[in-house]
Design a protein around this motif. Structure first.
Motif, short mmCIF file in Angstrom:
data_model
loop_
_atom_site.label_atom_id
_atom_site.label_comp_id
_atom_site.label_asym_id
_atom_site.label_seq_id
_atom_site.Cartn_x
_atom_site.Cartn_y
_atom_site.Cartn_z
N CYS A 43 4.91 -11.25 -21.25
CA CYS A 43 5.38 -10.19 -20.53
C CYS A 43 6.15 -10.46 -19.19
CB CYS A 43 4.12 -9.38 -19.92
SG CYS A 43 3.05 -8.65 -21.53
N ALA A 44 7.00 -10.01 -18.83
CA ALA A 44 7.80 -10.38 -17.59
C ALA A 44 7.29 -9.66 -16.29
CB ALA A 44 9.47 -9.81 -17.86
N VAL A 45 7.27 -10.24 -15.38
CA VAL A 45 6.62 -9.66 -14.17
C VAL A 45 7.92 -9.09 -13.44
CG1 VAL A 45 5.79 -10.26 -11.74
CG2 VAL A 45 4.82 -11.55 -13.77
N PRO A 46 8.02 -7.73 -13.59
CA PRO A 46 9.08 -6.86 -12.82
C PRO A 46 9.63 -7.39 -11.36
CG PRO A 46 7.09 -5.43 -12.90
CD PRO A 46 6.76 -6.96 -13.26
N GLY A 47 10.88 -7.83 -11.31
CA GLY A 47 11.36 -8.02 -10.08
C GLY A 47 12.26 -9.27 -10.17
N VAL A 48 13.01 -9.37 -9.15
CA VAL A 48 13.73 -10.79 -9.07
C VAL A 48 13.08 -11.26 -7.40
CG1 VAL A 48 15.97 -12.18 -8.66
CG2 VAL A 48 15.69 -10.37 -10.63
N PHE A 49 13.05 -12.44 -7.30
CA PHE A 49 12.46 -12.95 -6.07
C PHE A 49 13.34 -14.00 -5.32
CE2 PHE A 49 9.56 -12.04 -9.37
CZ PHE A 49 8.61 -10.88 -8.67
N SER A 50 13.26 -14.20 -4.30
CA SER A 50 14.03 -14.93 -3.38
C SER A 50 13.33 -16.31 -3.02
CB SER A 50 14.38 -14.28 -1.87
OG SER A 50 13.15 -14.02 -1.40
N SER A 51 12.29 -16.51 -3.53
CA SER A 51 11.51 -17.82 -3.36
C SER A 51 10.68 -18.04 -4.48
CB SER A 51 10.89 -18.01 -2.34
OG SER A 51 9.63 -17.14 -1.92
N SER A 52 10.30 -19.16 -4.85
CA SER A 52 9.49 -19.66 -5.95
C SER A 52 7.93 -19.19 -5.49
CB SER A 52 9.38 -20.98 -6.43
OG SER A 52 9.03 -21.79 -5.13
N SER A 53 7.57 -19.21 -4.19
CA SER A 53 6.35 -18.80 -3.65
C SER A 53 6.25 -17.27 -3.91
CB SER A 53 5.91 -19.07 -2.24
OG SER A 53 7.11 -18.56 -1.38
N ASP A 54 7.38 -16.36 -3.61
CA ASP A 54 7.03 -15.18 -3.96
C ASP A 54 7.07 -14.70 -5.21
OD1 ASP A 54 7.60 -14.57 -1.32
OD2 ASP A 54 9.78 -13.96 -1.56
N ALA A 55 7.48 -15.50 -6.33
CA ALA A 55 7.41 -15.42 -7.66
C ALA A 55 5.98 -15.46 -8.12
CB ALA A 55 8.30 -16.15 -8.65
N ALA A 56 5.30 -16.85 -7.42
CA ALA A 56 3.87 -17.17 -7.86
C ALA A 56 2.93 -16.11 -7.38
CB ALA A 56 3.80 -18.50 -7.10
N GLN A 57 3.19 -15.60 -6.23
CA GLN A 57 2.60 -14.35 -5.63
C GLN A 57 2.40 -13.20 -6.63
OE1 GLN A 57 0.13 -14.31 -2.73
NE2 GLN A 57 -0.53 -12.73 -4.15
N ALA A 58 3.66 -12.90 -7.20
CA ALA A 58 3.83 -11.81 -8.05
C ALA A 58 2.98 -12.13 -9.36
CB ALA A 58 5.30 -11.48 -8.43
N ILE A 59 3.23 -13.53 -9.98
CA ILE A 59 2.11 -13.61 -10.94
C ILE A 59 0.79 -13.29 -10.66
CG2 ILE A 59 1.52 -15.77 -12.27
CD1 ILE A 59 4.08 -16.82 -12.23
N ASP A 60 0.00 -13.86 -9.58
CA ASP A 60 -1.24 -13.74 -9.10
C ASP A 60 -1.58 -12.19 -9.29
OD1 ASP A 60 -3.66 -14.80 -8.35
OD2 ASP A 60 -3.19 -13.81 -6.45
N ASP A 61 -0.62 -11.44 -8.63
CA ASP A 61 -0.84 -9.98 -8.64
C ASP A 61 -1.09 -9.32 -9.64
OD1 ASP A 61 -0.79 -10.24 -5.82
OD2 ASP A 61 1.19 -9.42 -5.58
N ALA A 62 0.16 -9.67 -10.92
CA ALA A 62 0.22 -9.30 -12.09
C ALA A 62 -1.19 -9.42 -12.91
CB ALA A 62 1.36 -9.76 -12.79
N ARG A 63 -1.67 -10.79 -12.64
CA ARG A 63 -2.86 -11.18 -13.41
C ARG A 63 -3.89 -10.48 -12.99
NH1 ARG A 63 -3.86 -15.80 -15.78
NH2 ARG A 63 -5.49 -16.17 -14.56
N LYS A 64 -3.97 -9.96 -11.53
CA LYS A 64 -5.06 -9.20 -11.21
C LYS A 64 -5.21 -7.78 -11.46
CE LYS A 64 -5.95 -11.99 -6.98
NZ LYS A 64 -5.33 -11.91 -5.40
#
Length: 76
Positions: free
Chosen positions: A39-60
């Motif tokens: 499953c893709a996490v929605p959005g395009v992020f400006s940093s890898s840390s923002d993408a990692a936070q989105a993964i964490d949020d999606a998992r929660k």
């Protein structure tokens, strides 16, 4: 219909041997993210840390409380 973005490289986000998700480098400081389920996490992020936070949020926020079963098979 536009073509999907070209992925320059993919980073695997792990905790121990558990794969939490994947960060895809799209170039020009753009990143996308996906979960091990594909499953893709929605959005395009400006940093890898923002993408990692989105993964964490999606998992929660995932309705399915089962942890992913995929494990990292590389060398540490």
């Amino acid at each position: 219909m536009s073509a999907p973005p070209l992925i320059l490289r993919t980073l695997t986000v792990c905790c121990g041997r558990e794969v939490l998700g994947f960060i895809h480098d799209l170039g020009r400081k753009r990143f996308s993210a996906s979960l091990p389920s594909g499953c893709a996490v929605p959005g395009v992020f400006s940093s890898s840390s923002d993408a990692a936070q989105a993964i964490d949020d999606a998992r929660k926020n995932a309705q399915d409380s089962e942890p992913p079963t995929e494990t990292f098979k590389g060398k540490f």
